[in-house]
Motif scaffolding. Structure first.
Motif, short mmCIF file in Angstrom:
data_model
loop_
_atom_site.label_atom_id
_atom_site.label_comp_id
_atom_site.label_asym_id
_atom_site.label_seq_id
_atom_site.Cartn_x
_atom_site.Cartn_y
_atom_site.Cartn_z
N VAL A 177 0.84 -1.20 0.00
CA VAL A 177 0.00 0.00 0.00
C VAL A 177 0.87 1.25 0.00
O VAL A 177 1.79 1.38 0.82
N LYS A 178 0.57 2.16 -0.93
CA LYS A 178 1.36 3.39 -1.06
C LYS A 178 0.45 4.51 -1.56
O LYS A 178 -0.52 4.27 -2.26
N ASP A 179 0.80 5.72 -1.18
CA ASP A 179 0.09 6.92 -1.65
C ASP A 179 -1.40 6.88 -1.33
O ASP A 179 -2.24 7.28 -2.15
N ASP A 180 -1.74 6.39 -0.14
CA ASP A 180 -3.14 6.42 0.30
C ASP A 180 -3.41 7.56 1.27
O ASP A 180 -4.46 7.63 1.88
N GLY A 181 -2.42 8.46 1.41
CA GLY A 181 -2.58 9.60 2.31
C GLY A 181 -2.03 9.39 3.70
O GLY A 181 -2.03 10.33 4.51
N THR A 182 -1.55 8.19 4.01
CA THR A 182 -1.00 7.92 5.33
C THR A 182 0.37 8.60 5.46
O THR A 182 1.26 8.37 4.64
N PRO A 183 0.57 9.42 6.50
CA PRO A 183 1.85 10.14 6.63
C PRO A 183 2.97 9.23 7.14
O PRO A 183 2.72 8.19 7.75
N LEU A 184 4.20 9.65 6.87
CA LEU A 184 5.36 8.96 7.42
C LEU A 184 5.40 9.19 8.92
O LEU A 184 5.24 10.31 9.39
N GLU A 185 5.59 8.11 9.68
CA GLU A 185 5.58 8.21 11.14
C GLU A 185 6.78 7.48 11.74
O GLU A 185 7.35 6.56 11.14
N HIS A 186 7.15 7.92 12.94
CA HIS A 186 8.13 7.19 13.75
C HIS A 186 7.32 6.29 14.69
O HIS A 186 6.69 6.77 15.62
#
Length: 270
Positions: A177-186
């Motif tokens: 899954v990519k580019d679904d609006g989920t931000p990069l997180e730690h």
């Protein structure tokens, strides 16, 4: 490997060339000091490369082939994808030509057709996926092979984006899954019991690092996009994994566990 039998130079060169052609691994010669041969691109054998996967698969195949008497005692996982579709897509990738395919989503009764530029294929959780680009909009999309009904190569050539890097494309992804609006997180996880060792021996993501060790747990950190496939994997680990941060990911996992519990309660009360 030759059992002490001298190999003719022509035979050696044929095998050396075949290794480069099949696996993309080239063998260089250090002429000073007695003609010592070595792998010229050792980075090709990194854990996540295609060459390493091919060599590992070949090694396993050889072991199994030598143990045919144990055929009913060696169990493998099947991959329910059409080899013919995969072969045609890879052939189109070699030639840089567009492909036309029909597919049907799980949630739809409509069969759709797409003409795309095939950029790469990826194996994830026993399924093959095609990552492609629409020639008009230059938009990237992902399709599962097991939802494709037919695949046909065209004679229309395309030019790949020279800046495209497959590893970089999925660098912040857990799976497909990519580019679904989920931000990069730690993300920080606490793994309990044997799960702490499972994650140690088989990392979920290349960014995985140990943060803290306790008496019965290990904390791991990741830098990725916690998309639905990532959340689904965490959910499958049950009580053996706890999300420490970020809070919204912890809340989402808690919500998914609660929804699952409500389904069981409905069944008990019906």
């Amino acid at each position: 490997m030759s059992g002490g039998v001298t190999m003719a130079r022509s035979s050696f060169n044929r095998r050396k060339d075949a290794i480069e052609d099949i696996f993309g691994i080239y063998i260089d010669c250090e002429r000073v000091g007695g003609y010592k041969y070595y792998i010229g691109n050792p980075e090709a054998l990194d854990e996540d490369t295609l060459q390493n996967w091919m060599l590992s698969t070949l090694s396993v195949n050889n072991i199994i082939s030598e143990s045919r008497s144990l055929h009913d005692r060696i169990m493998l996982e099947s991959i329910p994808s059409s080899c013919e579709c995969l072969r045609m897509v890879i052939d189109a990738m070699k030639k840089n030509v567009l492909i036309c395919f029909t597919y049907q989503k799980y949630s739809s009764s409509t069969v759709k057709e797409a003409v795309v530029e095939p950029y790469l294929v990826k194996l994830f959780h026993r399924r093959w996926y095609l990552i492609c680009r629409y020639p008009e909009t230059k938009e990237f999309r992902t399709f599962s092979f097991d939802r494709m009904l037919s695949v046909e190569p065209t004679s229309i050539r395309f030019k790949m984006d020279e800046c495209f890097d497959a590893n970089q494309y999925f660098n912040e992804c857990f799976g497909i899954v990519k580019d679904d609006g989920t931000p990069l997180e730690h993300v920080v996880l606490r793994a309990y019991q044997n799960e702490q060792y499972y994650l140690r021996d088989l990392p979920m993501h290349h960014s995985q690092k140990v943060v803290k060790r306790g008496e019965d747990f290990i904390d791991y950190e990741y830098d990725l996009c916690p998309t639905l496939d990532f959340l689904g994997y965490l959910l499958s680990r049950g009580s053996y994994v706890q999300v420490l941060e970020p809070q919204w990911v912890a809340d989402k996992i808690k919500e998914m566990h609660f929804d699952a519990m409500k389904r069981y309660e409905k069944e008990e009360n019906s």
